[in-house]
Write a protein that holds these residues in place. Structure first.
Motif, short mmCIF file in Angstrom:
data_model
loop_
_atom_site.label_atom_id
_atom_site.label_comp_id
_atom_site.label_asym_id
_atom_site.label_seq_id
_atom_site.Cartn_x
_atom_site.Cartn_y
_atom_site.Cartn_z
N LEU A 211 0.73 -1.17 0.09
CA LEU A 211 0.03 0.06 0.04
C LEU A 211 0.90 1.25 -0.18
CD1 LEU A 211 -2.77 1.10 -0.08
CD2 LEU A 211 -2.92 0.97 2.36
N PRO A 212 1.99 1.47 0.82
CA PRO A 212 2.70 2.78 0.73
C PRO A 212 3.30 2.85 -0.68
CG PRO A 212 3.25 1.47 2.80
CD PRO A 212 2.34 0.40 2.00
N VAL A 213 3.63 1.99 -1.15
CA VAL A 213 4.38 1.89 -2.62
C VAL A 213 3.00 2.27 -3.48
CG1 VAL A 213 5.56 0.89 -4.62
CG2 VAL A 213 6.23 0.31 -2.33
N ILE A 214 2.03 1.74 -3.50
CA ILE A 214 0.94 2.17 -4.37
C ILE A 214 0.55 3.61 -4.18
CG2 ILE A 214 -1.46 1.48 -4.77
CD1 ILE A 214 -1.05 -1.25 -3.88
N LEU A 215 0.47 3.92 -2.83
CA LEU A 215 0.06 5.45 -2.96
C LEU A 215 0.84 6.37 -3.48
CD1 LEU A 215 -1.68 5.01 0.50
CD2 LEU A 215 -2.76 5.28 -1.55
N ARG A 216 2.07 6.10 -3.09
CA ARG A 216 3.28 7.08 -3.34
C ARG A 216 3.30 7.14 -5.01
NH1 ARG A 216 7.91 4.72 -1.44
NH2 ARG A 216 8.22 3.82 -3.58
N GLU A 217 3.45 6.01 -5.79
CA GLU A 217 3.32 5.99 -7.19
C GLU A 217 2.03 6.38 -7.82
OE1 GLU A 217 4.42 2.20 -8.10
OE2 GLU A 217 6.45 2.51 -7.82
N HIS A 218 1.03 6.08 -7.22
CA HIS A 218 -0.12 6.81 -7.68
C HIS A 218 -0.54 8.19 -7.62
CE1 HIS A 218 -4.26 7.06 -9.24
NE2 HIS A 218 -4.82 7.64 -7.76
N GLN A 219 -0.11 8.74 -6.44
CA GLN A 219 -0.33 10.16 -6.18
C GLN A 219 0.97 10.91 -7.29
OE1 GLN A 219 0.21 10.31 -2.05
NE2 GLN A 219 -1.94 9.99 -1.61
N GLY A 220 2.05 10.14 -7.56
CA GLY A 220 2.91 10.74 -8.21
C GLY A 220 2.67 10.89 -9.84
N GLY A 221 1.66 10.28 -9.94
CA GLY A 221 1.20 10.03 -11.24
C GLY A 221 1.71 9.06 -12.40
N LEU A 222 2.34 8.12 -11.73
CA LEU A 222 2.89 6.97 -12.44
C LEU A 222 1.89 5.81 -13.09
CD1 LEU A 222 6.02 6.29 -10.32
CD2 LEU A 222 6.04 7.63 -12.41
N PHE A 223 0.93 5.86 -12.38
CA PHE A 223 -0.07 4.72 -12.97
C PHE A 223 -1.59 5.12 -12.38
CE2 PHE A 223 1.93 2.33 -9.39
CZ PHE A 223 1.01 2.15 -8.75
N ARG A 224 -2.42 4.39 -13.05
CA ARG A 224 -3.72 4.39 -12.59
C ARG A 224 -3.93 3.27 -11.40
NH1 ARG A 224 -7.39 5.22 -17.78
NH2 ARG A 224 -8.70 3.75 -16.25
N VAL A 225 -4.94 3.23 -10.61
CA VAL A 225 -5.26 2.15 -9.55
C VAL A 225 -5.74 1.32 -10.43
CG1 VAL A 225 -6.40 1.76 -7.44
CG2 VAL A 225 -5.51 3.82 -7.61
N ASP A 226 -6.69 1.17 -11.46
CA ASP A 226 -7.16 0.09 -11.97
C ASP A 226 -5.81 -0.61 -12.63
OD1 ASP A 226 -6.94 2.05 -13.85
OD2 ASP A 226 -8.73 1.71 -15.06
N ALA A 227 -5.04 -0.04 -13.30
CA ALA A 227 -4.00 -0.71 -14.00
C ALA A 227 -3.14 -1.36 -13.17
CB ALA A 227 -3.05 0.25 -14.61
N TYR A 228 -2.97 -0.89 -11.85
CA TYR A 228 -2.13 -1.74 -10.94
C TYR A 228 -2.97 -2.88 -10.59
CZ TYR A 228 -0.25 -3.21 -6.42
OH TYR A 228 0.34 -3.96 -5.43
N TYR A 229 -4.37 -2.90 -10.26
CA TYR A 229 -5.28 -3.86 -9.82
C TYR A 229 -5.23 -5.03 -10.80
CZ TYR A 229 -8.79 -6.41 -7.87
OH TYR A 229 -9.79 -7.47 -7.35
N ILE A 230 -5.39 -4.75 -12.06
CA ILE A 230 -5.48 -5.68 -13.03
C ILE A 230 -4.03 -6.46 -13.24
CG2 ILE A 230 -5.69 -5.97 -15.48
CD1 ILE A 230 -8.34 -3.92 -15.36
N ALA A 231 -3.11 -5.70 -13.39
CA ALA A 231 -1.81 -6.25 -13.44
C ALA A 231 -1.55 -7.36 -12.27
CB ALA A 231 -0.69 -5.36 -13.39
N LYS A 232 -1.67 -6.93 -10.88
CA LYS A 232 -1.57 -7.70 -9.87
C LYS A 232 -2.35 -8.92 -9.69
CE LYS A 232 1.10 -7.04 -6.92
NZ LYS A 232 2.46 -7.49 -6.76
#
Length: 196
Positions: A167-188
Motif C-alpha cells: 500500500l505505501p508504494v501504491i499510494l506514492r506511485e499513484h499520487q506521483g502520477g505514475l499509474f492508475r489504480v485500476d491498471a495496478y489492480y489488473i496487473a497484480k
C-alpha cells in the motif's frame, strides 16, 4: 499546555487534540463550544498563531498579485505537466514488475505447487469410488465445488496479504502520477493468477 491542558503520556496527541476541540452534542454543547472558542482565540493570540496568520496573508497577497499580472494563477510556470503513459503501457509495466517480484520468491511458488498436488491427490482419493447414480452425481457435484473453491479462493485471499504490504508504494506511485489504480489492480491480479 499553555491553556492548562496536558496530554497524558499514554495518550495519542492527535486524539487528545481532537477530544479537546470536539463539540460534544447534548446538554454540554454550549460549554464545549465556549471551550473550543477559548482555545482557538488563545491560539490566534499566540506568537505561533500570528506567524501562521502572517504567512497566510503573505501567500494570499502573492497569489492575488500573480493572478492579476498574468490573468491566470500558475503555481509554478516553469514545470510542465508530465504526460502519463497509456493504460496498456501501465498494465504491461506493472505486470512485468509483479512477475519479476514473484520470480524472486521461488520458495512461495514451489510451496503453492506442492499444495496443489497434495490437494489434487486428496480430492482424487475422496471421490475415487464414485458410482454413476443419483448419489454419485451429487458426489461429483461436490467434487467440482471443492475443486473450484480450492482453485479460486487462494488467489482471492492472497490479495489480503499482498495489497496491505504494498500500500505505501501504491499510494506514492499513484499520487506521483505514475499509474492508475485500476491498471495496478489488473496487473497484480494477472500475476497472482499466473502464480497459481
Amino acid at each position: 499546555m499553555r491553556n492548562g491542558f496536558r496530554c497524558p503520556s499514554t495518550f495519542n496527541p492527535a486524539d487528545f487534540f481532537i477530544h479537546k476541540l470536539a463539540v460534544l452534542p447534548g446538554h454540554h454543547e454550549s460549554r464545549s463550544r465556549a471551550s473550543v472558542k477559548r482555545i482557538c482565540d488563545s491560539f490566534l493570540a499566540s506568537r505561533h498563531g500570528k506567524e501562521i496568520d502572517s504567512t497566510i496573508a503573505f501567500c494570499s497577497d502573492l497569489a492575488q498579485s500573480d493572478s492579476l499580472d498574468s490573468g491566470v494563477y500558475d503555481d509554478d510556470p516553469i514545470t510542465k505537466p508530465r504526460r502519463k503513459a497509456r493504460w496498456g503501457v501501465q498494465v504491461r509495466s506493472l505486470l512485468k514488475r509483479s512477475l519479476i517480484e514473484s520470480a524472486r520468491n521461488p520458495a512461495v511458488n514451489q510451496m503453492r505447487t506442492v499444495q496443489k498436488i497434495v490437494l489434487a491427490i486428496l480430492l482424487g482419493l475422496v471421490f475415487a469410488d464414485v458410482q454413476v447414480n443419483q448419489k454419485g452425481i451429487q458426489d461429483i457435484g461436490g467434487a467440482i465445488f471443492a475443486f473450484v473453491t480450492e482453485n479460486s479462493f487462494p488467489s482471492m485471499y492472497g490479495v489480503l496479504n499482498v495489497f496491505p504490504s504494498e500500500l505505501p508504494v501504491i499510494l506514492r506511485e499513484h499520487q506521483g502520477g505514475l499509474f492508475r489504480v485500476d491498471a495496478y489492480y489488473i496487473a497484480k491480479m494477472i500475476s497472482l493468477v499466473r502464480e497459481l
